[in-house]
Design an enzyme around this catalytic site. Structure first.
Site, mmCIF file in Angstrom:
data_model
loop_
_atom_site.group_PDB
_atom_site.id
_atom_site.type_symbol
_atom_site.label_atom_id
_atom_site.label_comp_id
_atom_site.label_asym_id
_atom_site.label_seq_id
_atom_site.Cartn_x
_atom_site.Cartn_y
_atom_site.Cartn_z
ATOM 1 N N SER A 134 0.821 -1.209 0.000
ATOM 2 C CA SER A 134 0.000 0.000 0.000
ATOM 3 C C SER A 134 0.853 1.257 0.000
ATOM 4 O O SER A 134 1.967 1.271 0.566
ATOM 5 C CB SER A 134 -0.886 -0.015 1.245
ATOM 6 O OG SER A 134 -1.381 1.270 1.504
ATOM 7 N N TYR A 159 -1.929 -0.338 10.054
ATOM 8 C CA TYR A 159 -2.171 -0.879 8.711
ATOM 9 C C TYR A 159 -0.881 -0.785 7.882
ATOM 10 O O TYR A 159 -0.431 -1.775 7.282
ATOM 11 C CB TYR A 159 -3.304 -0.101 8.034
ATOM 12 C CG TYR A 159 -3.481 -0.422 6.573
ATOM 13 C CD1 TYR A 159 -3.869 -1.701 6.169
ATOM 14 C CD2 TYR A 159 -3.260 0.538 5.583
ATOM 15 C CE1 TYR A 159 -4.024 -2.006 4.817
ATOM 16 C CE2 TYR A 159 -3.418 0.247 4.242
ATOM 17 C CZ TYR A 159 -3.800 -1.024 3.866
ATOM 18 O OH TYR A 159 -3.951 -1.328 2.535
HETATM 19 N N1 LIG Z 1 -8.514 -0.176 -2.315
HETATM 20 C C1 LIG Z 1 -7.436 0.551 -2.061
HETATM 21 O O1 LIG Z 1 -7.437 1.773 -2.190
HETATM 22 C C2 LIG Z 1 -6.142 -0.110 -1.636
HETATM 23 C C3 LIG Z 1 -5.011 0.697 -1.527
HETATM 24 C C4 LIG Z 1 -3.811 0.121 -1.122
HETATM 25 C C5 LIG Z 1 -3.752 -1.236 -0.867
HETATM 26 N N2 LIG Z 1 -4.877 -1.996 -0.966
HETATM 27 C C6 LIG Z 1 -4.764 -3.427 -0.671
HETATM 28 O O2 LIG Z 1 -5.273 -4.159 -1.775
HETATM 29 C C7 LIG Z 1 -5.869 -5.371 -1.318
HETATM 30 C C8 LIG Z 1 -7.309 -5.450 -1.797
HETATM 31 O O3 LIG Z 1 -8.003 -4.317 -1.301
HETATM 32 P P1 LIG Z 1 -9.541 -4.040 -1.591
HETATM 33 O O4 LIG Z 1 -9.704 -2.566 -1.690
HETATM 34 O O5 LIG Z 1 -9.999 -4.914 -2.694
HETATM 35 O O6 LIG Z 1 -10.144 -4.496 -0.195
HETATM 36 P P2 LIG Z 1 -11.411 -5.431 0.138
HETATM 37 O O7 LIG Z 1 -11.597 -5.326 1.617
HETATM 38 O O8 LIG Z 1 -12.547 -5.081 -0.742
HETATM 39 O O9 LIG Z 1 -10.888 -6.866 -0.260
HETATM 40 C C9 LIG Z 1 -10.221 -7.737 0.630
HETATM 41 C C10 LIG Z 1 -10.988 -9.045 0.658
HETATM 42 O O10 LIG Z 1 -10.246 -9.947 1.462
HETATM 43 C C11 LIG Z 1 -11.119 -10.634 2.324
HETATM 44 N N3 LIG Z 1 -10.355 -10.987 3.520
HETATM 45 C C12 LIG Z 1 -9.895 -10.165 4.489
HETATM 46 N N4 LIG Z 1 -9.227 -10.857 5.422
HETATM 47 C C13 LIG Z 1 -9.255 -12.150 5.030
HETATM 48 C C14 LIG Z 1 -8.735 -13.351 5.571
HETATM 49 N N5 LIG Z 1 -8.069 -13.362 6.725
HETATM 50 N N6 LIG Z 1 -8.938 -14.515 4.902
HETATM 51 C C15 LIG Z 1 -9.632 -14.532 3.725
HETATM 52 N N7 LIG Z 1 -10.157 -13.414 3.174
HETATM 53 C C16 LIG Z 1 -9.966 -12.238 3.815
HETATM 54 C C17 LIG Z 1 -12.268 -9.694 2.607
HETATM 55 O O11 LIG Z 1 -13.466 -10.361 2.929
HETATM 56 C C18 LIG Z 1 -12.375 -8.914 1.297
HETATM 57 O O12 LIG Z 1 -13.362 -9.464 0.444
HETATM 58 C C19 LIG Z 1 -5.717 -5.352 0.205
HETATM 59 O O13 LIG Z 1 -4.546 -6.038 0.530
HETATM 60 C C20 LIG Z 1 -5.561 -3.888 0.524
HETATM 61 O O14 LIG Z 1 -4.860 -3.706 1.731
HETATM 62 C C21 LIG Z 1 -6.072 -1.462 -1.363
#
Ligand SMILES: NC(=O)c1ccc[n+]([C@@H]2O[C@H](COP(=O)([O-])OP(=O)(O)OC[C@H]3O[C@@H](n4cnc5c(N)ncnc54)[C@H](O)[C@@H]3O)[C@@H](O)[C@H]2O)c1
Length: 339
Positions: A134, A159
């Site tokens: 991130s 985080y």
């Molecule tokens: N969306 C953003 O702006 C952003 C920015 C930087 C990094 N990220 C990273 O990208 C990745 C995806 O983000 P996103 O926005 O799609 O988030 P999201 O929360 O929509 O997707 C994460 C998914 O993982 C599942 N999950 C969480 N913990 C779990 C576990 N222990 N076991 C199994 N499933 C689990 C959740 O149910 C969810 O559906 C994450 O790692 C997030 O930290 C996202």
């Protein structure tokens, strides 16, 4: 090439994971995807089910496993059953502010879950491990644009600390056990069916209810907003072309930071153009300017030159175009009368 590959995608019902899963299933032949998601209730679970339904409706070679990556037993079974060529870890407890409320969930999913995957890949080697890091790892970095060469030793939220720890663990497992990995630092990802905890989505919910939205740091923030298709394009290219070295890190961001106020006015305009807000809606009257939130950073700005150099791509969807697509989806999903 991705054709014929056996792929594990964690967090497949999440925002980014669902887009990635659908894109690969639609575009590549002979791929088999196993998707894991625990469907936790951090935000509206019906949105996760909606994304899963969309994946299943493609009728492709996709196996869904509802489960938690912080449990070793489940992963043991998954990795014993299938031999994966590529593992993409997108499962995580996301969100900066929530890490002050429920830190345990970050340690469970982002540290223990991540470590479990590394251990599985140590026992069952894969060609390439790709994982989400991130932009938050840059903390209060003042040098812009943010480069993966910059020192990132000062995370300002748990985080961010978990994401930086993932990068360190990936490095160690690459060094010790030759697990080739690519960490991707995503910058504020947005789009249709996105995450309701993120500003563009929660602002929309509030404005449509006639409530005020809180503008942190009195609007003096800049964010590199990145449209979800651009993020997915980056991931797919990296999956398709493979790792450039054994251990890799890239930014995927728009390299065009937007002023927070400009973002709010652009969102307001898109909501009006799509009939979700009345033309004469008083946007300024629905803003409350407040101080910075703990854990937040004033600016994010991605240096995407290495991604462009190595994979010939950098995100470029303009904010207005991406927000317009979000508003159209919102209207369809929540119904015509949502405005
Ligand atoms: N969306 C953003 O702006 C952003 C920015 C930087 C990094 N990220 C990273 O990208 C990745 C995806 O983000 P996103 O926005 O799609 O988030 P999201 O929360 O929509 O997707 C994460 C998914 O993982 C599942 N999950 C969480 N913990 C779990 C576990 N222990 N076991 C199994 N499933 C689990 C959740 O149910 C969810 O559906 C994450 O790692 C997030 O930290 C996202």
């Amino acid at each position: 090439m991705l054709n014929e590959k056996n792929i594990l995608i964690t967090g497949c019902c999440g925002f980014i994971g669902s887009y990635l899963t659908m894109r690969i299933l639609k575009e590549y032949n002979g791929v088999h995807i196993v998707g894991i998601d625990d469907m936790n209730a951090y935000y509206d679970v019906s949105l996760k089910k909606y994304r899963l339904d969309k994946i299943l409706s493609l009728n492709k070679d996709f196996t869904f496993i509802k489960g938690d990556i912080s449990g070793r037993e489940l992963l043991d079974k998954v990795f014993s059953k299938d031999r994966f060529d590529i593992v993409v870890n997108l499962a995580a407890q996301a969100g900066v502010r929530y890490s002050l409320e429920d830190p345990d969930s970050y340690i469970r999913s982002n540290i223990i879950g991540f470590f479990n995957l590394l251990e599985e890949m140590r026992a069952h080697p894969v060609e390439h491990f790709i994982y989400a890091s991130s932009s938050s790892v840059y903390g209060g970095n003042e040098k812009i644009p943010f480069s993966t060469q910059d020192r990132v030793d000062h995370p300002v939220s748990l985080y961010a600390a978990t994401k930086k720890s993932d990068e360190l663990m990936a490095y160690t497992y690459c060094h010790l056990f030759k697990i080739k990995s690519t960490g991707l630092r995503f910058f504020t990802v947005y789009g249709p069916a996105g995450r309701p905890d993120m500003a563009y989505f929660s602002f929309t919910n509030k404005l449509l209810k006639g409530e005020k939205i809180k503008i942190f740091n009195h609007g003096h923030c800049k964010r590199d907003f990145t449209y979800v298709d651009d993020i997915v394009e980056g991931i797919v290219r990296i999956m398709d072309q493979g790792p450039k070295q054994d251990y890799n890190l890239y930014n995927i961001g728009n390299d065009h930071p937007e002023d927070l106020m400009n973002f709010v006015y652009t969102l307001g305009r898109c909501l009006k153009e799509n009939g979700l807000l009345e033309e004469d809606f008083d946007l300024d009257g629905h803003m409350e300017l407040t101080d910075m939130q703990p854990g937040d950073v004033p600016v994010t700005y991605a240096d995407t030159a290495p991604l462009k150099k190595d994979y010939g791509f950098k995100p470029d969807t303009p904010l207005a175009a991406g927000l317009d697509r979000f508003c159209k989806w919102y209207k369809e999903y929540y119904g015509k009368d949502s405005g």
